[in-house]
Each structure stands twice: as structure tokens, then as C-alpha cells.
Design an enzyme around this catalytic site. Sequence first.
Site, PDB file in Angstrom:
ATOM      1  CG  ASP A 193      -2.111   9.939   4.173  1.00 38.31           C
ATOM      2  OD1 ASP A 193      -2.855   9.678   5.391  1.00 38.31           O
ATOM      3  OD2 ASP A 193      -0.799   9.806   4.471  1.00 38.31           O
TER       4      ASP A 193
HETATM    5  C1  BGC Z   1      -0.963   8.461   7.565  1.00 35.35           C
HETATM    6  C2  BGC Z   1      -1.618   7.502   6.923  1.00 35.35           C
HETATM    7  C3  BGC Z   1      -2.660   6.832   7.961  1.00 35.35           C
HETATM    8  C4  BGC Z   1      -3.558   7.906   8.201  1.00 35.35           C
HETATM    9  C5  BGC Z   1      -4.751   7.464   9.175  1.00 35.35           C
HETATM   10  C6  BGC Z   1      -1.934   9.462   8.001  1.00 35.35           C
HETATM   11  O1  BGC Z   1      -1.251  10.407   8.668  1.00 35.35           O
HETATM   12  O2  BGC Z   1       0.015   9.099   6.788  1.00 35.35           O
HETATM   13  O3  BGC Z   1      -0.485   6.207   6.579  1.00 35.35           O
HETATM   14  O4  BGC Z   1      -3.272   5.582   7.270  1.00 35.35           O
HETATM   15  O5  BGC Z   1      -2.977   8.854   8.533  1.00 35.35           O
HETATM   16  O6  BGC Z   1      -4.288   7.320  10.353  1.00 35.35           O
END
Ligand code: BGC
Length: 726
Positions: free
Chosen positions: A258
Site C-alpha cells: 500500500d
Molecule cells: C490506499 C490504497 C490505494 C493507494 C493508492 C492508499 O492510501 O489505502 O487502497 O490503492 O492509496 O491510491
Amino acid sequence: MINQYYRTIVFIIFTSMIATGQNEEKIEKKIDSILSQLTLKEKVAMCHAQSKFSTPGVPRLGIPELWMSDGPHGVRAEINWDDWGYANWTNDSITAFPALTCLASTFNPNLAKAYGVSVGEEARYRKKDVLLGPGVNIYRTPLNGRNFEYMGEDPYLASKLVVPYIQGVQKNGVAACVKHYVLNNQEKWRDHINVEVSDRALHEIYLPAFKASVQEAKVWSIMSAYNKFRDQYCSHNELLINKILKTDWGFDGAVITDWGAAHDTYEAAMYGLDIEMGTGTDGLGVTTANHYDYYFLASPFLKLLKSGNVEEAVVNDKVRRILRLMYRTSMNPNRSFGRMNNKEHHDVARKVATEGIVLLKNENQCFPIADTADITIAVIGENATRSLTKGGGSSELKPKFEISPLEGLKKRFKNAKIIHAMGYASGPSAYDKVLPSEWDADSLKKEAINVAKEANLVLFFGGLNKSHLQDCEGDDRRAFELPFGQGALLQDIAAVNNNIGMILLTGNAVDMPWIDQVNGLIQGWYLGTMGGAALADVISGDVNPSGKLPFSFPAKLKDNAAHYFGELSYPGDGVNQYYKEDILVGYRWHDTKKIPPLFAFGEGLSYTSFDLSNFKIDKKSYSNGEQITVSGEVSNTGEVSGAEVIQVYIGKQKSKVKRALKELKGFKKVVVENGMTASVNIVVDVNSLAFYDADIADWNLEKGKYVMHIGNASNRISQTIKFEIK
Ligand code: BGC
């Protein structure tokens, strides 16, 4: 003739299996060759971001970049290279599909497939290689700000829907990236909270949808969660990634962090992380020339490899997985071009929305509403007009259009008079702060009461929204009740008009002290582009509702298992949290502890009525590896045709371990014309009745007596059948 037909089919399947095998072998050989040509520096470069949403290729060898985008309800608008700002393109508006909670409520795997194919086509058109979704974190508490992006509280339901979604996306040569692996069941303190949970709950509740994604859907990438599990970050967790995901399940794709979820170079190197994204949320740091070089899997990793403290085989394995991902996506010459905003996608979005809308209460035949000139409908509530695709965090969308409930109703109801008042107002959507509303609450209320007085019927469009501390990434809801003064407003409206139909647009259960004051209640989720049209379909009766709740609505917050055990269970003490309810999540808790929810898992009404009868199973006893065939009849005894979801739950009597009273093990949605009866067959794998035995670290199928509960909701069981496992 038939024999010949089957022989041909078997031949085709067999030869295509060989072809796939040969193809895979060929690709592995090509990867060997690429690996032998890459420098150590080039290999390391492939293991981390070069921008907010891309990783570099190797131009020297013709290896392209890898482009990613959120997910999961549509393809996110283009983001700047180095910061979170939108690029403000004019050609990145997409179809917004309904939230995954809505998809889960359809209980319809065919629709999950259509959803996956469509969103995958849009991702392809937008030239994305990896779609960051779907999410299958289990619904544990109604306060989790991100539940709307997930598929509810039941691992079996989530597994049955996530598999076709992934297969649909990947058909386009776009990788799905199932997230967030794992135990990211709350947003509060998500970046550091350490989750302690038993092996049983981990394997029986929190892992199955991920396992199905890997083993059944063959997902090509997976996103690790922010939080820790047993004191190690999920992004480099030896047990979760190396042992369970890559060894036990045989995952051959890439693990992507993540954004900003990596914390240590040695651990990231050794414990299974393949691609690091988002570290240092401002992209280019102010102090360094190229911030990406300072990622854990960038220069520090190169240094570690050069020192010999980490063997080159470690980076080779990562690059092999990344190249495999590329051969399936960016280096796949046969993928389609995709398409975007076409009628078929809008139709899929509308179909998912109408099938996912759940009718929860319908007294005095509140719904459907006839379109006659003698009625006046007061549409009240901010959610009747507010964009609910804006906000929410990373799943925010920029749809080409979004039909609001008010627009949808106005378009559908040509004879009835529709009057409107906003009633209450929240501030604009923001990701990390609560912005004040510019409206005067008292005047809004006054106007709403006047409008309600003039109408035969009030349709109140309330619920939550996608602002900070609502259904939004980054933090949890602070309260179970409806926000922005909606409760008080409802009371005032009820005093002047007692014919109220409530439409909740939320991704979560809410407190409903007002439930007796409304005649009708619809759970309308977040429905995307076609939302207003879909709501009008159901409210008018053009579509007979068939959605079923994918999670329980507790009568009060304390009745939810995670909350029952107090702060250490939810949200934790800031450092640790203990999932004290163990395997008794959602309806498993309500059933077993005899704490009835306000609305139960699997519950949802229809404009017709169904009778379930003559359900039987094919044998009295079964053994390991066999299947149980459940068959019976569903009669539509009402006036209109409709669809019903037959649900099969199974429980073990007298078990040597703690068990839930019953667990969902099969379901089927059947369409039945009014006055007709349809036969239903549902197959249950005997092995799915095993519990996870921590003593042997494996599944254990207990012998003895079991009870099957067949019904159309977890709290509406029409028949039970006993059987034995020998
Ligand atoms: C989220 C993810 C997301 C990523 C990219 C993170 O803050 O938890 O689910 O895919 O950001 O935007």
C-alpha cells in the site's frame, strides 16, 4: 453425436491447457534470459515506484513501465507524477460503478463478472496495467471508514464475488490487485496498529477471500495492508507473505505495498515484498534530488545486495514476479484496447445497482410508489443531490456523469408532483478534515418541514457521505448515529407527515432510533454513475428489489462483536488491538450469542413473496472430499415476478471447538415469475465444513452430526436438515 461433442470439448480444453502450460514455460524462459541481461541496478529499479502510480521499465531492453490506478469502483482520474494533485485532464472521466458493498448485496457472481470485465475495459482504455482493487477486508465494525469498498462480513460471500470480479478484470490483460492483505479492518491507526488475532479467525474469517483470489481467480498482484500483524508490518510479514501467500497458496504474482506501507529494507527484501509504492507521500522529497532513490527497496536495497548481506537470488525472485506481471499485462501483445463510458458499461452499473439495493422495511406498502397525478412526493435530504462519487479517499471517482436520486426520480415520475428541499447540509467532501457547511441549518430545516407538509409522501435521502470521518479512507466514523442533524430533522418531519420512506445512502450500518417513524426503508449504498436511475427503478417498481445485506446491522453499537469487548478490541490502545470476538464476526456473533440484530445478514425484502419448500439433500451421510447437493423449490406467491436468494448455512452440533451456530456455505439467486415455482440446486463442498485447527496448523474436518439451515436470510430459516460426516 453427444459423445463426439464432449470428446471435442475435452480435446480443446486439454490442448489449450497444454498451450497455456507451454506459453508459461516460454515466458519463464524469456524471463530467465532478461534476468541474465539486467544489471543489479536495473533490477532494483524495477522494485519501487518512479512516480505516484508507476514503476520504471528498462528502455535498453524494451521493457515498458508499469502503470497502476485505483480502483475498485472505476478508474481514478489521472494523478500528477509527484504529488497527490489531480492532473486535470479532460479525457479521464469514466463510468462510476456501484460500491463493492452493493455488488456484494446482489449475491450474484455473474454480475461480479460483468462488473470486472467492464471496469477492466475502462482501465485498459485508460492504459492502466494494474487496477488497485478489489478490496476484501472483512466488515468487522460499522465504524470502519472504508467498509464501502469491501464485500461484507462473510468470507464465503466475499470469495464467491471476488473471484469473478478478478477474472473479469484480468480478461482484459489488466491485473487486479486484491487488497489490503490483511487485517486492515479499520482505518483508525491503520498505519501502525498491531493486530492480534487467533490462527482460527485468521484462516476462517480474514484470509479466505484472499485465498480464493489467489487459488481460484489466479490474481496477478496483491496489495499489502498498512497495519502490523503479530508485531510485523503486513508489507514485509514473514508469515503472511512468505509462508501463507507464496508458499502455502503458491501465489506467483507480485506483492505491491500500500502507498507508503514499507518500513524496513532488510525485512522488505527478505519477507516477500516485490514492489514498493508511495513512500514519502509528497513524492519528491524536498531534501533529495530523487526521492524515489531513497525508498526502502531502492538505494538501500542495492547497498544491501552489494554488501552480500542479501543474496542476488532475492532480487531475482522479485524481478521474476514483476516480469511475470508485465508479461500478463504491459508486455501482453494480445490484449484488447478496452472501451470507456459505453452503453454496456452503464447498463452493467445500473443492473448491479438495482440488484444490490436492499429493501429493509415496507409497511403500509410504502414502496413501490405509483406515478399518478394525485400524489405529491417530497424529496428531502442532502444525498438526493450530492455527488457521492466525490471524496472517500483513493476510491474517489470523476465520472462522466452521475445521475442523482432527484434527477432519477424526476425523469421516471412524469405524473406525480415532485417537490424538493435539501433539509440538512454537510460541508464539501474532504479527505483529511471536516469542512463546515455554508448553509444555515435552521432555514434548511424550516424549508424541509414546509415541503413535507405539502406532500402525500416524504422520501428522505440521508445516510453518510464520502467526507472525512464518514465513509472515507484515513479514519473511522466517530459515531454510530446519522450525522449532520438528520435524526432531529426526521423527528420534525414525522411530526407533520407520517408517511416517510427512508433511503440510506451509506456503506455502513447506522443507528436507527427513528426506525418506527418511517414506513419504508431502503439501503441504497453508493451507486455511482447510474445511481439515481437505479433508485428510481426500484422506488417505482420497474425493478423488484432482490438485494440482501452483506453484513449485519446491529441494534446498538455494543451489540456488534468487536465493540462488545471494549476498547482493546476496537480500536485498540493505539499500539495493539485484540480481535477478542475471534471467529464470531457479524451474524456468527448475533446468532451464536442470541443478540438479534436490527437487520440481519442476508436479509432483504421484495415486492412479491416467496415460499421455500421441499428442500432435501442427496444423502444422509458424507465423507471427506464429497459434495452435498441441496435441492428444493421456490414459489413466487405474490403479484409480480422477482428474484430470491436461497441461502444455505451449516452448523456443527457438539463440536470439540467453539463454533458459530451456522455459517454460509452456499447460495443461489433465482428469478421466479409470479405464480410460478422454480427448482433450485445448490452444491456444498464437504471440505468447506472443516475448521482451522491451530494444533496441526491445517484444516480439520470433524466427523459427526451437522445441521443445515435453509432460508432467505440468516434470521429467516424455513427448513433445517440434519446430516452426518463419517
Ligand atoms: C490506499 C490504497 C490505494 C493507494 C493508492 C492508499 O492510501 O489505502 O487502497 O490503492 O492509496 O491510491
